[in-house]
Design a protein around this motif. Structure first.
Motif, short mmCIF file in Angstrom:
data_model
loop_
_atom_site.label_atom_id
_atom_site.label_comp_id
_atom_site.label_asym_id
_atom_site.label_seq_id
_atom_site.Cartn_x
_atom_site.Cartn_y
_atom_site.Cartn_z
N TYR A 2 11.03 6.49 5.24
CA TYR A 2 10.18 5.69 4.51
C TYR A 2 10.64 4.96 3.46
CZ TYR A 2 9.47 9.32 0.75
OH TYR A 2 9.75 10.32 -0.13
N LEU A 14 2.93 -4.72 1.08
CA LEU A 14 2.92 -4.56 2.43
C LEU A 14 3.95 -5.75 3.07
CD1 LEU A 14 2.33 -3.34 5.31
CD2 LEU A 14 0.27 -4.60 5.39
N GLU A 25 3.70 -4.53 11.90
CA GLU A 25 3.04 -3.58 11.52
C GLU A 25 2.87 -2.40 12.27
OE1 GLU A 25 -0.97 -4.64 9.65
OE2 GLU A 25 -0.08 -6.55 8.46
N ILE A 28 5.36 0.87 11.97
CA ILE A 28 5.23 1.55 10.45
C ILE A 28 3.66 2.27 10.37
CG2 ILE A 28 6.87 0.26 9.23
CD1 ILE A 28 4.67 -1.07 8.00
N ILE A 30 1.45 2.87 7.38
CA ILE A 30 1.00 2.43 6.00
C ILE A 30 0.16 3.58 5.09
CG2 ILE A 30 0.09 0.57 4.77
CD1 ILE A 30 0.29 -1.17 7.50
N LEU A 52 5.73 2.80 3.51
CA LEU A 52 5.95 2.23 4.65
C LEU A 52 6.70 3.33 5.46
CD1 LEU A 52 6.24 -1.72 4.39
CD2 LEU A 52 4.18 -0.11 4.45
#
Length: 263
Positions: A2, A14, A25, A28, A30, A52
Motif C-alpha cells: 500500500y 485518490l 480504482e 485497489i 481505498i 491505497l
C-alpha cells in the motif's frame, strides 16, 4: 502493498494515487485516513489522506510499490530489445478472437448426447478453439448438478484470460453457445483458468465497497464498467444489505452495467 497519498480533498488524494501507481480504482482498496478540512480563515487546515492498497491479483505478484509504478517502463524496455522482435504486446492485453463458431450450425442436428457427453464435447471444442489461437492448452471439467466448470490449463494463461477477463468471457460465450446447440436440456458452462474466477470475485467485492463509499462521499451515482451478468450479481450481493446504498443494472447487453447510488 500500500501507499498513502494526500491532497486538498479525498478525490484529489485518490486521483494523485491512481496517477502515481498507474492503476484504476478496481485495482485497489481505498481507506480514507483523513477527510481533510478547510479550517477557519486559513488556520487549522488539514489535508485529506487516503491509503491505497493493491488488490489486483496480477499486481500483487510484483515485489514492491516501485515495481508497480515502473512496470510499464520495464515492458517497454523489453519490447524494444532487438533480440526479441517477436514481442509486440504485453501478455495481459486482450486478444481479439472471432466469436463466430468454427463449426457449421447446419450440420448440428441435435445428436442424442447425454449431459456428460455434451460437456466433454464442449470441453474438447474449447480446447481446439484456444489451440487455433496459437495457445498450447488442455482442459478438464467438473460437474455440480447442472453447472459445469471447464478448467483451462496453459503456460500462457494470461492470454487466455485477456484484459479483465474479456477473452475468457468471450470464450465462455462460445462454449455456452456450442453446448446449447448439441444438448437440448439446461446446463450452465463456466470457463476458468488458474483460479481466475475466485480472484476476480475478490476484486469485484472490493470494487463494490470502494464505489459505494465514493457514492456516499460524492452524493453522485457511480457507473461501473460493463460486466457479464454473473459479475453484476456479485456486486449486487455485496451491497444488498449496505445501509443508504442501492444498486441497479442499466443499459443493454453487451454494455449493461451496474449503477451504485446513495439513497
Amino acid at each position: 502493498m500500500y501507499k498513502v497519498y494526500t491532497g486538498e480533498t479525498v478525490e484529489d488524494a485518490l486521483q494523485k494515487g491512481l496517477n502515481d501507481l498507474n492503476v484504476e480504482e478496481n485495482d485497489i482498496n481505498i481507506d480514507v485516513l483523513e477527510e481533510g478540512s478547510k479550517g477557519f480563515l486559513g488556520f487549522m487546515k488539514k489535508e485529506a489522506e487516503v491509503k491505497l492498497t493493491i488488490i489486483n491479483p496480477e499486481l500483487k505478484q510484483l515485489n514492491s510499490i516501485e515495481e508497480i509504478q515502473n512496470r510499464h517502463l520495464e515492458v517497454q524496455k523489453e519490447t524494444n530489445v532487438e533480440t526479441k522482435p517477436e514481442v509486440k504486446e504485453v501478455v495481459e492485453d486482450e486478444i481479439e478472437i472471432d466469436e463466430t463458431p468454427a463449426y457449421d450450425e447446419t450440420d448440428v442436428k441435435h445428436p442424442s448426447f447425454t449431459f456428460e457427453e455434451a460437456v466433454e464435447s464442449t470441453a474438447n471444442y474449447i480446447q481446439s478453439v484456444i489451440t487455433e489461437m496459437d495457445i498450447s492448452n488442455y482442459t478438464d471439467f467438473t460437474i455440480n448438478d447442472r453447472e459445469v466448470t471447464i478448467n483451462i490449463f496453459s503456460k500462457t494463461a494470461a492470454k487466455v484470460i485477456g484484459k479483465r477477463g474479456t477473452t475468457l468471457n468471450a470464450l465462455g460465450e462460445i462454449a455456452q453457445h456450442y453446448f446449447n446447440r448439441i444438448y437440448r436440456g439446461y446446463g450452465r458452462i463456466i470457463l476458468d483458468t488458474e483460479n481466475y474466477r475466485e480472484k476476480r470475485k475478490e476484486t469485484l467485492e472490493n470494487l463494490a465497497i470502494n464505489m459505494s463509499k465514493k457514492a456516499v462521499r460524492t452524493d453522485l451515482p457511480v457507473h461501473l464498467e460493463p460486466m457479464p451478468a454473473y459479475e453484476r450479481k456479485i456486486i449486487h450481493n455485496v451491497l444488498y444489505n449496505v445501509t443508504n446504498i442501492k444498486t441497479y443494472s442499466s443499459g443493454k447487453e453487451p454494455n449493461r452495467h451496474i449503477v451504485i447510488e446513495k439513497e
